[in-house]
Motif scaffolding. Structure first.
Motif, PDB file in Angstrom:
ATOM      1  N   ASN B 338       0.781  -1.231   0.000  1.00 22.10           N
ATOM      2  CA  ASN B 338       0.000   0.000   0.000  1.00 22.10           C
ATOM      3  C   ASN B 338       0.815   1.285   0.000  1.00 22.10           C
ATOM      4  O   ASN B 338       0.367   2.297  -0.532  1.00 22.10           O
ATOM      5  CB  ASN B 338      -0.952   0.008   1.196  1.00 22.10           C
ATOM      6  CG  ASN B 338      -2.152  -0.878   0.953  1.00 22.10           C
ATOM      7  OD1 ASN B 338      -3.009  -0.549   0.144  1.00 22.10           O
ATOM      8  ND2 ASN B 338      -2.192  -2.038   1.597  1.00 22.10           N
ATOM      9  N   LEU B 339       1.989   1.280   0.635  1.00 22.27           N
ATOM     10  CA  LEU B 339       2.766   2.523   0.697  1.00 22.27           C
ATOM     11  C   LEU B 339       3.092   3.006  -0.714  1.00 22.27           C
ATOM     12  O   LEU B 339       3.517   2.213  -1.555  1.00 22.27           O
ATOM     13  CB  LEU B 339       4.074   2.292   1.460  1.00 22.27           C
ATOM     14  CG  LEU B 339       3.989   2.217   2.978  1.00 22.27           C
ATOM     15  CD1 LEU B 339       5.401   2.124   3.568  1.00 22.27           C
ATOM     16  CD2 LEU B 339       3.270   3.423   3.551  1.00 22.27           C
ATOM     17  N   PRO B 340       2.899   4.298  -0.965  1.00 22.80           N
ATOM     18  CA  PRO B 340       3.214   4.812  -2.305  1.00 22.80           C
ATOM     19  C   PRO B 340       4.713   4.710  -2.590  1.00 22.80           C
ATOM     20  O   PRO B 340       5.525   4.706  -1.672  1.00 22.80           O
ATOM     21  CB  PRO B 340       2.751   6.263  -2.258  1.00 22.80           C
ATOM     22  CG  PRO B 340       2.541   6.592  -0.823  1.00 22.80           C
ATOM     23  CD  PRO B 340       2.354   5.326  -0.076  1.00 22.80           C
ATOM     24  N   ASP B 341       5.044   4.620  -3.849  1.00 20.64           N
ATOM     25  CA  ASP B 341       6.445   4.493  -4.255  1.00 20.64           C
ATOM     26  C   ASP B 341       7.278   5.694  -3.840  1.00 20.64           C
ATOM     27  O   ASP B 341       6.781   6.812  -3.758  1.00 20.64           O
ATOM     28  CB  ASP B 341       6.528   4.359  -5.784  1.00 20.64           C
ATOM     29  CG  ASP B 341       6.198   2.954  -6.235  1.00 20.64           C
ATOM     30  OD1 ASP B 341       6.271   2.034  -5.395  1.00 20.64           O
ATOM     31  OD2 ASP B 341       5.875   2.780  -7.418  1.00 20.64           O
ATOM     32  N   THR B 342       8.553   5.427  -3.625  1.00 20.13           N
ATOM     33  CA  THR B 342       9.515   6.510  -3.465  1.00 20.13           C
ATOM     34  C   THR B 342      10.155   6.742  -4.839  1.00 20.13           C
ATOM     35  O   THR B 342      10.042   5.907  -5.723  1.00 20.13           O
ATOM     36  CB  THR B 342      10.615   6.117  -2.455  1.00 20.13           C
ATOM     37  OG1 THR B 342      11.211   4.897  -2.907  1.00 20.13           O
ATOM     38  CG2 THR B 342      10.023   5.914  -1.074  1.00 20.13           C
ATOM     39  N   LYS B 343      10.847   7.884  -4.978  1.00 19.63           N
ATOM     40  CA  LYS B 343      11.490   8.208  -6.257  1.00 19.63           C
ATOM     41  C   LYS B 343      12.543   7.173  -6.628  1.00 19.63           C
ATOM     42  O   LYS B 343      12.705   6.818  -7.792  1.00 19.63           O
ATOM     43  CB  LYS B 343      12.158   9.585  -6.163  1.00 19.63           C
ATOM     44  CG  LYS B 343      11.214  10.727  -6.484  1.00 19.63           C
ATOM     45  CD  LYS B 343      11.998  12.040  -6.531  1.00 19.63           C
ATOM     46  CE  LYS B 343      11.081  13.204  -6.199  1.00 19.63           C
ATOM     47  NZ  LYS B 343      11.607  14.081  -5.176  1.00 19.63           N
ATOM     48  N   GLU B 344      13.270   6.686  -5.615  1.00 24.48           N
ATOM     49  CA  GLU B 344      14.381   5.774  -5.873  1.00 24.48           C
ATOM     50  C   GLU B 344      13.920   4.458  -6.465  1.00 24.48           C
ATOM     51  O   GLU B 344      14.598   3.856  -7.274  1.00 24.48           O
ATOM     52  CB  GLU B 344      15.164   5.479  -4.583  1.00 24.48           C
ATOM     53  CG  GLU B 344      15.781   6.683  -3.910  1.00 24.48           C
ATOM     54  CD  GLU B 344      14.890   7.244  -2.823  1.00 24.48           C
ATOM     55  OE1 GLU B 344      13.707   7.545  -3.143  1.00 24.48           O
ATOM     56  OE2 GLU B 344      15.332   7.359  -1.687  1.00 24.48           O
ATOM     57  N   TYR B 345      12.774   3.985  -6.005  1.00 27.20           N
ATOM     58  CA  TYR B 345      12.369   2.633  -6.391  1.00 27.20           C
ATOM     59  C   TYR B 345      10.947   2.595  -6.932  1.00 27.20           C
ATOM     60  O   TYR B 345      10.044   2.069  -6.290  1.00 27.20           O
ATOM     61  CB  TYR B 345      12.542   1.676  -5.203  1.00 27.20           C
ATOM     62  CG  TYR B 345      13.968   1.611  -4.715  1.00 27.20           C
ATOM     63  CD1 TYR B 345      14.953   1.033  -5.511  1.00 27.20           C
ATOM     64  CD2 TYR B 345      14.329   2.154  -3.482  1.00 27.20           C
ATOM     65  CE1 TYR B 345      16.281   0.992  -5.089  1.00 27.20           C
ATOM     66  CE2 TYR B 345      15.648   2.104  -3.042  1.00 27.20           C
ATOM     67  CZ  TYR B 345      16.612   1.524  -3.849  1.00 27.20           C
ATOM     68  OH  TYR B 345      17.909   1.484  -3.436  1.00 27.20           O
ATOM     69  N   PRO B 346      10.735   3.157  -8.118  1.00 26.71           N
ATOM     70  CA  PRO B 346       9.387   3.147  -8.689  1.00 26.71           C
ATOM     71  C   PRO B 346       8.973   1.715  -9.003  1.00 26.71           C
ATOM     72  O   PRO B 346       9.766   0.949  -9.550  1.00 26.71           O
ATOM     73  CB  PRO B 346       9.550   3.969  -9.972  1.00 26.71           C
ATOM     74  CG  PRO B 346      10.999   3.854 -10.324  1.00 26.71           C
ATOM     75  CD  PRO B 346      11.726   3.747  -9.028  1.00 26.71           C
ATOM     76  N   GLY B 347       7.745   1.350  -8.631  1.00 24.69           N
ATOM     77  CA  GLY B 347       7.262   0.007  -8.937  1.00 24.69           C
ATOM     78  C   GLY B 347       7.212  -0.907  -7.718  1.00 24.69           C
ATOM     79  O   GLY B 347       6.728  -2.031  -7.801  1.00 24.69           O
ATOM     80  N   GLU B 348       7.729  -0.419  -6.563  1.00 19.04           N
ATOM     81  CA  GLU B 348       7.716  -1.254  -5.354  1.00 19.04           C
ATOM     82  C   GLU B 348       6.285  -1.593  -4.916  1.00 19.04           C
ATOM     83  O   GLU B 348       5.975  -2.727  -4.572  1.00 19.04           O
ATOM     84  CB  GLU B 348       8.429  -0.518  -4.206  1.00 19.04           C
ATOM     85  CG  GLU B 348       9.904  -0.795  -4.155  1.00 19.04           C
ATOM     86  CD  GLU B 348      10.223  -2.194  -3.650  1.00 19.04           C
ATOM     87  OE1 GLU B 348       9.645  -2.606  -2.639  1.00 19.04           O
ATOM     88  OE2 GLU B 348      11.028  -2.882  -4.281  1.00 19.04           O
ATOM     89  N   GLN B 349       5.411  -0.565  -4.923  1.00 22.65           N
ATOM     90  CA  GLN B 349       4.032  -0.802  -4.467  1.00 22.65           C
ATOM     91  C   GLN B 349       3.353  -1.821  -5.370  1.00 22.65           C
ATOM     92  O   GLN B 349       2.676  -2.730  -4.897  1.00 22.65           O
ATOM     93  CB  GLN B 349       3.275   0.529  -4.450  1.00 22.65           C
ATOM     94  CG  GLN B 349       1.916   0.465  -3.772  1.00 22.65           C
ATOM     95  CD  GLN B 349       0.781   0.293  -4.756  1.00 22.65           C
ATOM     96  OE1 GLN B 349       0.893   0.670  -5.920  1.00 22.65           O
ATOM     97  NE2 GLN B 349      -0.303  -0.281  -4.299  1.00 22.65           N
TER      98      GLN B 349
END
Lengths: 439, 358
Positions: B338-349
């Motif tokens: 659920n946590l929105p992605d951070t800039k470093e790792y797009p696609g984690e969510q």
């Protein structure tokens, strides 16, 4: 539209259709409200459909969105449902069934347990309901829903024993539980049919054995602050042929110990087995200090030796006692009286027992000095146990083999209540008093 | 490791419970060694691509072996913000099952020899050896962590060239993954925990109004709320796992609140426990003795038993709930999904939510 949520719910074949539809709507509700709140475009998804919140859009009092859900694995019996049939063994050794109580105008089924401090706090109130209504056509029966194999040692901080049938019988005798007390821990199928959330949790059925009330017994765990007697109000209404004023309230207590979640017991023991085991030498002066107990803890001091078979036999029970109460104002000290030369053998035994509490070994062979330190009752033989309250008040001591439950009851009667409503200390004090009168 | 050098002669335990040696793969025409690890977000984002390489080439004489180079004790708590599991062999077994890692996944976190011999610096990083087991390609798998933006599939091109008996066009690229955690970082990881354990600890009385406010989630972030009591065995048993979860994710978009259902007069005992657990989360205690009133003030649908744990969305929606014993992994996976992605790792969510959906 939350595609993850939707896809997942639609795939879940074991869910009834109505729930699947509701779930799809919930997913939609979330997506739109997330936009309203200016959330990023990424779509939230619950991690596991079986234990996650998804299912029904209730959210009473909250408008829309996904609210808190009931336990979907063990849903609470809805008001109006027929009483689930059961066939369970009671503490009287007999099998009891629903049909057996067909003459009663009202049937109250209360889930209670040995170990739970909330259940303990409500025991007298359950007794009073049983007594007050038994001649008015109301039958009260209790069911223990817990499987003892699913109750961890660290859940036993307020009890002398756990939730097995033999232990229920012991407790019933001690506390004069003379209402039917049945054991469902074996299969938990009855508890599952009722959806027993916790102990205590009461279900009240009318003459047609339709559920008319479920939930708490009253509105305050502290008996002195009760304002609404929810269970009694329901019974009174049914006896008077009136509708029940409030049909459903939340039950509060210790969650039902489902066997399906019993892995915690194994994990607890694995963690205990990793705890460090230590042994230190102790002088007569050290023991004098322990005897004086300047701490605010109740301390069990157990004298033992490798030569004493009874000691070795009961050592495990003492270790479990330590594991049960160690989060409270409690400590346990084992004192080996083996000669100092036996230190490595003593330590070996302690390792075998995963004895991670305080372990001492008397540092000399001067038993007179030891006797002077701990008191005359100790006749230089093991086993010998003392339960010492704060300020060195010896609340129990005994030479020779003990009933570990007796040691535990004295501990429980000595540790002050955590909170004002529990009454655990008084409960166990009254047990000890009653036992004392009987002996 | 220079292009042309010999493959490291590894002998490492795998998630399948067996030891794997270099010679076990002698019959393969090509051997690809990928360094990847559980906690590494870059590894996670490349996992699907590693799986595709494994699947599409396994019948063409290409063996793919993954080695986890990270020293589990050297991964600091704040580096665990994208993972449910740590990097020990047992963790890897769980991760392999949940994340469907079907290719050999070996543990090298104790000695880190393979990574050292290879001269690897990040996860993921790939090393491709020819039939003579001489290194022919090293570096990135492709040129973009975001798969939709990939232009150059470097590892695949290298394998294709080798299979065709051609020279590899670009033999060395730079891998820009998650830095490997060497054993020398253990002291730093411990120091971070020690620092957290010096943080101030407090507990506030929460009134009915405040409980209702917490339920509506005014934090603007995702919110974990755990209800517990000192007398509740499962609650105190799971508390350390909850605090660890808080420490893992607290630098992301998450607030963490504990609410004790003890009586307000028990504040000292509650504080003792919170101190013992170094619980620097936001902690509350019911301001009123009546648990029924207080629970209902939080939410009329509040279940009666403790422990209870929720994950709320910023708009107050319930994303996850557990009544009774917490399954820590499920909570962490719900947070990650659920946590929105951070800039470093797009696609984690997306990575975690698709795992949850499978």
């Amino acid at each position: 539209m939350n595609s993850f949520g939707r896809k997942r719910y639609l795939r879940s074949a074991k869910w009834p259709l109505a729930l699947v539809c509701a779930a799809a709507m919930v997913a939609f509700a979330y997506a739109s409200s997330a936009q309203d709140a200016g959330q990023p475009a990424s779509q939230p998804a619950a991690a596991n459909p079986s234990s996650a919140a998804g299912g029904q859009a209730t959210g009473r009092g909250r408008g829309r969105g996904r609210g808190i859900q009931p336990d979907l694995e063990h849903p609470v019996l809805p008001i109006g449902s027929p009483a689930p049939d059961f066939s369970l063994e009671g503490i009287d050794g007999k099998i009891h069934t629903l049909g057996e109580y067909s003459n009663a105008k009202v049937l109250a089924v209360v889930f209670e347990s040995n170990h739970c401090p909330v259940s303990i706090a409500y025991e007298e109130r359950i007794r009073a309901i049983y007594q007050d209504y038994k001649d008015k056509g109301v039958q009260l029966i209790a069911i223990n829903p817990n499987n003892a194999g699913a109750v961890r040692l660290n859940e036993l901080g307020y009890t002398d024993s756990t939730d097995s049938m033999p232990e229920m019988k012991i407790r019933a005798a001690l506390r004069h539980i003379d209402w039917p007390y049945l054991y469902d821990g074996e299969t938990q199928t009855t508890a599952a049919k009722f959806g027993a959330v916790a102990t205590p949790h009461i279900f009240i059925f009318d003459q047609d054995r339709k559920l008319r009330y479920e939930g708490r017994i009253d509105d305050s765990t502290d008996i002195t602050k009760v304002k609404t007697q929810d269970a009694r109000n329901a019974i009174d209404a049914l006896l008077a042929g009136q509708p029940v004023p409030v049909a459903s309230t939340p039950a509060f207590g210790c969650s039902t110990k489902w066997l399906s979640k019993a892995t915690g017991v194994k994990e607890e023991m694995e963690a205990i087995m990793k705890e460090p085991v230590n042994l230190s030498a102790a002088s007569a002066d050290d023991l004098k200090k322990i005897r004086a107990n300047a701490s605010d803890k109740t301390v069990v001091v157990e004298f033992w030796s490798l030569k004493c078979k009874d000691c070795l036999d009961e050592f495990h029970d003492y270790e479990n006692t330590y594991r049960m109460y160690r989060r409270r104002k409690f400590d346990m000290i084992t004192v080996s009286t083996d000669s100092p030369g036996e230190q490595s053998k003593v330590l070996d035994f302690l390792h075998e027992q995963y004895a991670s509490g305080t372990n001492l070994q008397f540092d000399s062979a001067d038993t007179k000095a030891l006797q002077a330190a701990v008191g005359e009752k100790w006749k230089s033989s093991e086993p010998f146990v003392m339960v010492i309250g704060p300020n060195g008040n010896v609340v129990f001591q005994k030479a020779g083999k003990v009933n570990i439950l007796e040691v535990r009851r004295h501990v429980l009667a000595s540790i002050p209540n955590d909170g004002p409503w529990f009454g655990v200390q008084e409960y166990w004090t009254s047990v000890i008093k009653a036992e004392g009168n009987r002996n | 490791m220079a292009i042309g050098a010999s493959a490291p002669d590894f002998d490492l335990p795998g998630v399948d419970g067996k030891n794997h040696k270099l010679s076990d793969y002698a019959s393969a025409k090509i051997l690809a060694i990928v360094l990847e690890s559980d906690h590494s977000p870059a590894s996670q984002l490349y996992e699907g691509r590693i799986g595709k390489l494994y699947e599409s080439y396994k019948d063409k004489g290409v063996a793919l072996v993954a080695i986890s180079p990270d020293s589990p004790d050297a991964v600091a708590i704040d580096q665990m913000a994208y993972t449910d599991e740590g990097d020990g062999l047992e963790d890897m077994k769980d991760a392999a099952e949940y994340r469907h890692i079907d290719w050999p996944y070996l543990y090298d976190g104790d000695k880190q020899t393979a990574a050292k011999v290879l001269g690897a610096t990040t996860t993921p990083e790939i090393f491709i050896f020819d039939q003579a087991r001489n290194l022919q390609y090293r570096g990135r798998i492709d040129d973009n962590i975001d798969e939709s933006l990939v232009k150059s599939r470097d590892a695949q091109s290298a394998i294709d060239a080798l299979l065709a008996g051609q020279p590899v066009a670009v033999a060395t690229t730079e891998a820009n993954g998650t830095p490997i955690n060497w054993a020398s970082g253990k002291a730093n990881a411990q120091a971070k925990i020690a620092k957290i354990e010096t943080e101030p600890i407090s507990v506030s009385l929460a009134s009915k109004d405040e409980l209702g406010k917490i339920r509506s989630n005014p934090t603007g972030k995702y919110l974990v709320v755990n209800f517990w009591a000192t007398w509740c065995g499962p609650c105190v048993g799971e508390f350390p796992d909850l605090q660890e979860t808080y420490r893992m994710f607290r630098n992301r978009d998450l607030t963490f609140i504990t609410i004790s259902e003890n009586d307000p007069t028990e504040k000292a005992g509650v504080m003792d426990f919170l101190r013992k657990e170094h619980a620097s989360s936001e902690n509350y205690l019911f301001s009123d003795s009546n648990v029924y009133t207080m629970q209902a003030a939080f939410d009329p649908e509040m279940p009666g038993a403790v422990p209870v744990t929720f994950l709320f969305a910023p708009n107050g929606d319930v994303l996850y709930q557990q009544v009774g014993d917490l399954d820590t992994m499920k909570l962490r996976r719900a947070i990650l999904a659920n946590l929105p992605d951070t800039k470093e790792y797009p696609g984690e969510q997306k990575y975690w939510s698709s795992l949850a959906g499978n």
